[in-house]
Motif scaffolding. Structure first.
Motif, PDB file in Angstrom:
ATOM      1  N   SER A   1      52.118  43.220  39.236  1.00 39.29           N
ATOM      2  CA  SER A   1      51.743  41.926  38.713  1.00 39.29           C
ATOM      3  C   SER A   1      51.561  40.603  39.037  1.00 39.29           C
ATOM      4  CB  SER A   1      53.074  42.351  38.081  1.00 39.29           C
ATOM      5  OG  SER A   1      54.563  42.101  38.202  1.00 39.29           O
ATOM      6  N   ALA A   2      51.641  39.858  40.349  1.00 43.67           N
ATOM      7  CA  ALA A   2      51.850  39.206  41.020  1.00 43.67           C
ATOM      8  C   ALA A   2      50.319  38.839  40.702  1.00 43.67           C
ATOM      9  CB  ALA A   2      52.615  38.215  41.630  1.00 43.67           C
ATOM     10  N   GLY A   3      49.264  39.325  41.244  1.00 44.63           N
ATOM     11  CA  GLY A   3      48.356  39.387  41.756  1.00 44.63           C
ATOM     12  C   GLY A   3      48.094  38.178  43.311  1.00 44.63           C
ATOM     13  N   VAL A   4      47.579  38.259  43.395  1.00 41.19           N
ATOM     14  CA  VAL A   4      46.749  37.743  44.233  1.00 41.19           C
ATOM     15  C   VAL A   4      46.115  36.061  44.696  1.00 41.19           C
ATOM     16  CG1 VAL A   4      45.500  38.921  45.376  1.00 41.19           C
ATOM     17  CG2 VAL A   4      46.737  37.728  47.301  1.00 41.19           C
ATOM     18  N   ASP A   5      46.292  34.932  45.490  1.00 43.80           N
ATOM     19  CA  ASP A   5      45.243  33.839  45.868  1.00 43.80           C
ATOM     20  C   ASP A   5      44.608  33.826  46.612  1.00 43.80           C
ATOM     21  OD1 ASP A   5      47.473  32.070  44.253  1.00 43.80           O
ATOM     22  OD2 ASP A   5      46.060  32.963  43.563  1.00 43.80           O
ATOM     23  N   LEU A   6      43.433  34.367  47.547  1.00 40.90           N
ATOM     24  CA  LEU A   6      42.955  34.184  48.312  1.00 40.90           C
ATOM     25  C   LEU A   6      42.290  33.183  48.509  1.00 40.90           C
ATOM     26  CD1 LEU A   6      40.277  37.988  47.757  1.00 40.90           C
ATOM     27  CD2 LEU A   6      42.663  37.731  49.463  1.00 40.90           C
ATOM     28  N   GLN A   7      42.908  32.410  50.192  1.00 46.61           N
ATOM     29  CA  GLN A   7      41.920  31.077  50.406  1.00 46.61           C
ATOM     30  C   GLN A   7      40.958  30.855  51.136  1.00 46.61           C
ATOM     31  OE1 GLN A   7      43.863  27.589  49.505  1.00 46.61           O
ATOM     32  NE2 GLN A   7      41.423  27.444  50.009  1.00 46.61           N
TER      33      GLN A   7
ATOM     34  N   VAL B   1      42.655  43.589  35.804  1.00 45.99           N
ATOM     35  CA  VAL B   1      43.093  42.171  36.355  1.00 45.99           C
ATOM     36  C   VAL B   1      41.944  41.460  36.567  1.00 45.99           C
ATOM     37  CG1 VAL B   1      42.221  43.845  38.516  1.00 45.99           C
ATOM     38  CG2 VAL B   1      43.181  41.946  39.100  1.00 45.99           C
ATOM     39  N   VAL B   2      42.041  40.447  36.525  1.00 42.26           N
ATOM     40  CA  VAL B   2      41.333  39.637  36.274  1.00 42.26           C
ATOM     41  C   VAL B   2      40.659  38.640  37.227  1.00 42.26           C
ATOM     42  CG1 VAL B   2      40.222  37.010  34.402  1.00 42.26           C
ATOM     43  CG2 VAL B   2      41.824  38.583  33.934  1.00 42.26           C
ATOM     44  N   VAL B   3      39.287  38.544  37.730  1.00 40.61           N
ATOM     45  CA  VAL B   3      39.005  38.449  39.431  1.00 40.61           C
ATOM     46  C   VAL B   3      38.367  36.384  38.992  1.00 40.61           C
ATOM     47  CG1 VAL B   3      37.527  38.294  40.815  1.00 40.61           C
ATOM     48  CG2 VAL B   3      39.178  40.822  40.117  1.00 40.61           C
ATOM     49  N   GLY B   4      38.661  35.456  39.714  1.00 37.32           N
ATOM     50  CA  GLY B   4      37.240  34.293  39.618  1.00 37.32           C
ATOM     51  C   GLY B   4      38.247  33.089  39.963  1.00 37.32           C
ATOM     52  N   PRO B   5      37.530  32.042  40.204  1.00 35.44           N
ATOM     53  CA  PRO B   5      38.080  31.348  40.595  1.00 35.44           C
ATOM     54  C   PRO B   5      39.014  30.422  40.615  1.00 35.44           C
ATOM     55  CG  PRO B   5      35.574  30.726  39.472  1.00 35.44           C
ATOM     56  CD  PRO B   5      36.181  32.155  39.244  1.00 35.44           C
ATOM     57  N   ASP B   6      38.687  29.239  40.723  1.00 36.37           N
ATOM     58  CA  ASP B   6      39.982  27.787  40.299  1.00 36.37           C
ATOM     59  C   ASP B   6      39.389  27.434  38.968  1.00 36.37           C
ATOM     60  OD1 ASP B   6      42.084  26.438  40.247  1.00 36.37           O
ATOM     61  OD2 ASP B   6      41.778  25.189  41.672  1.00 36.37           O
TER      62      ASP B   6
ATOM     63  N   ALA C   1      44.086  46.251  44.868  1.00 34.99           N
ATOM     64  CA  ALA C   1      45.710  46.205  44.964  1.00 34.99           C
ATOM     65  C   ALA C   1      46.304  45.556  43.721  1.00 34.99           C
ATOM     66  CB  ALA C   1      46.010  44.966  46.129  1.00 34.99           C
ATOM     67  N   ALA C   2      46.233  44.780  43.716  1.00 29.92           N
ATOM     68  CA  ALA C   2      46.334  43.849  42.231  1.00 29.92           C
ATOM     69  C   ALA C   2      46.232  44.953  40.358  1.00 29.92           C
ATOM     70  CB  ALA C   2      45.906  42.686  41.816  1.00 29.92           C
TER      71      ALA C   2
ATOM     72  N   LEU D   1      42.466  41.760  54.102  1.00 31.53           N
ATOM     73  CA  LEU D   1      43.550  42.681  53.417  1.00 31.53           C
ATOM     74  C   LEU D   1      41.680  44.052  53.343  1.00 31.53           C
ATOM     75  CD1 LEU D   1      43.266  40.586  50.165  1.00 31.53           C
ATOM     76  CD2 LEU D   1      45.082  41.548  51.841  1.00 31.53           C
ATOM     77  N   ALA D   2      40.141  43.761  53.916  1.00 34.13           N
ATOM     78  CA  ALA D   2      39.905  44.756  54.042  1.00 34.13           C
ATOM     79  C   ALA D   2      40.301  45.715  54.881  1.00 34.13           C
ATOM     80  CB  ALA D   2      38.047  43.974  53.885  1.00 34.13           C
ATOM     81  N   GLY D   3      40.598  47.176  54.736  1.00 31.47           N
ATOM     82  CA  GLY D   3      40.745  47.777  55.447  1.00 31.47           C
ATOM     83  C   GLY D   3      42.161  48.477  55.232  1.00 31.47           C
ATOM     84  N   ALA D   4      43.093  47.353  55.344  1.00 32.09           N
ATOM     85  CA  ALA D   4      44.410  47.598  54.906  1.00 32.09           C
ATOM     86  C   ALA D   4      45.080  48.711  53.889  1.00 32.09           C
ATOM     87  CB  ALA D   4      45.403  46.322  54.638  1.00 32.09           C
ATOM     88  N   GLY D   5      45.353  49.511  54.309  1.00 26.65           N
ATOM     89  CA  GLY D   5      45.189  50.988  53.419  1.00 26.65           C
ATOM     90  C   GLY D   5      46.526  50.498  52.142  1.00 26.65           C
ATOM     91  N   THR D   6      46.996  49.998  52.333  1.00 28.85           N
ATOM     92  CA  THR D   6      48.198  49.700  50.852  1.00 28.85           C
ATOM     93  C   THR D   6      47.624  48.394  49.670  1.00 28.85           C
ATOM     94  OG1 THR D   6      49.657  47.663  52.485  1.00 28.85           O
ATOM     95  CG2 THR D   6      50.941  49.994  52.282  1.00 28.85           C
ATOM     96  N   LEU D   7      46.378  47.446  50.685  1.00 27.53           N
ATOM     97  CA  LEU D   7      46.256  46.766  49.366  1.00 27.53           C
ATOM     98  C   LEU D   7      45.065  47.708  48.963  1.00 27.53           C
ATOM     99  CD1 LEU D   7      47.093  43.677  51.469  1.00 27.53           C
ATOM    100  CD2 LEU D   7      47.997  44.321  48.963  1.00 27.53           C
ATOM    101  N   ALA D   8      44.345  48.796  49.424  1.00 27.17           N
ATOM    102  CA  ALA D   8      43.037  49.019  49.250  1.00 27.17           C
ATOM    103  C   ALA D   8      42.942  50.582  48.082  1.00 27.17           C
ATOM    104  CB  ALA D   8      41.854  49.132  50.303  1.00 27.17           C
ATOM    105  N   GLY D   9      43.689  50.466  48.488  1.00 25.05           N
ATOM    106  CA  GLY D   9      44.158  51.903  47.415  1.00 25.05           C
ATOM    107  C   GLY D   9      45.390  53.112  47.170  1.00 25.05           C
TER     108      GLY D   9
END
Length: 378
Positions: free
Chosen positions: A315-321, A240-245, A369-370, A285-293
């Motif tokens: 495969s969709a990834g996620v956008d954090l606002q 996965v690639v993580v970064g800003p807009d 998750a991603a 997201l933090a602490g949500a089991g299904t999203l933390a692995g």
């Protein structure tokens, strides 16, 4: 029968790699509708590197110099070289729409007209061109995809194989910089994120690294097609690639990699990169089991609910606002925001409050998750 054109000129002189990538589905749709057309693209370097090998594009032109007026001159040169039957532009400064209209071509010169605040920019382009009768309906929902020449794909694979091999845990690439200060996540958080990912066994790479003190192992420098090849190699390993807009993160998505986009001043509903176009707010997201692995991830592209927020993973990834309810954010007029040009936040004199709102735990959970849902691109 739909009208077709023999000479098409597409102009994108907004200056950013990401701007060109958001227009790419329109370029591909025009080529599909007009298979015998000579389709030229006028854009800036280095983005031009991404379309020179694209089979949909016949010829790429760029401004000849960087002085004021270069873009207007480039449009005049393109019109003189071959008058188009159809001209499409994202660019509205320096009288460029008037130049195109005066050429006698069929023109679409305002792809920014009346955008809904929650419609992605690239989708708006496609919707307008479809409404103008220039694209088929099947093209309205297409996503940006870059064409990867074999040499670039191979170079990217060699680089990533040398750095990470075939790791037990998916690799993560951190894009730590952005072209504008207003889009930068606080520097210390990148180090904290890299350390947390390393403890969890993920190989961590970086793009745009500080050459003196990088937060992780830098990917070898190369041109944009090679960088796209590196991102594709990361995706093949479930990474996965993580970064800003910013352009490199958009390039990663267009090369088939899941992304975790960190959005502050720009609205992720308009500028997001996740395939399913859903947005998670900070603190969900933090602490949500299904999203933390732990547990079962949602199906690729299918939103799941976490803390009342729809989040799409794999495969969709996620956008954090960050700071979703910021009263100063203008989704359809970002350059008019008080923070935009100087990164002077009305809410926090130390820096953009919206990006400070995204904490490491949330980004770590979204990244975990991603990871694992990479796709290939042609």
């Amino acid at each position: 029968m739909a009208e077709t054109y023999g000479e098409i000129l597409v102009v994108d002189l907004l200056g950013g790699i990401g701007d060109l990538l958001m227009l790419l589905p329109a370029v591909h749709g025009l080529a599909r509708r007009n298979p015998r057309a000579r389709l030229r693209v006028l854009t800036h370097e280095p983005g031009a590197e991404l379309v020179r090998a694209d089979p949909a594009v016949t010829h790429v032109r760029t401004p000849r110099h960087g002085r004021p007026g270069a873009e207007r001159e480039a449009v005049l040169d393109a019109l003189a070289a071959a008058p188009p039957d159809l001209a499409v532009t994202t660019t509205r400064y320096d009288g460029i729409p008037d130049l195109l209209e005066a050429s006698g071509a069929r023109c679409v010169t305002d792809l920014w007209r009346r955008p809904p605040p929650d419609q992605p920019v690239g989708e708006r382009y496609l919707a307008i061109l479809h409404a103008e009768g220039l694209l088929d309906r099947v093209d309205v929902t297409t996503r940006p995809r870059v064409h990867l020449p074999a040499a670039a794909r191979a170079a990217g694979e060699r680089a990533v194989a040398r750095l990470v091999g075939e790791p037990a845990a998916p690799p993560v690439v951190l894009v730590t910089d952005a072209g504008m200060a207003v889009k930068r996540w606080p520097a210390g958080r990148w180090r904290d994120l890299a350390a947390a990912l390393t403890r969890l066994g993920h190989p961590v790479l970086t793009v745009g690294a500080d050459p003196v003190d990088p937060v992780a192992v830098p990917l070898p420098r190369g041109d944009l097609p090679v960088l796209a090849g590196q991102f594709a190699a990361v995706a093949r390993r479930g990474g996965v690639v993580v970064g800003p807009d910013t352009g490199p993160v958009r390039l990663a998505a267009a090369a088939g990699s899941p992304t975790v986009g960190l959005f502050g001043p720009t609205d992720a509903r308009r500028y997001g990169m996740a395939e399913a176009r859903v947005v998670a707010g900070a603190g969900t997201l933090a602490g949500a089991g299904t999203l933390a692995g732990a547990g079962t991830l949602a199906e690729p592209g299918v939103p799941t609910r976490v803390g009342g927020t729809a989040v799409s993973v794999a495969s969709a990834g996620v956008d954090l606002q960050g700071l979703p309810e910021c009263p100063h954010r203008l989704p359809t007029a970002i350059t008019e925001q008080p923070c935009w040009w100087q990164a002077r936040c009305p809410l926090d004199p130390s820096g953009p409050a919206c990006l400070a709102d995204l904490d490491v735990a949330d980004v770590l959970a979204a990244t975990r998750a991603a990871a694992g849902g990479g796709a290939s691109t042609g």
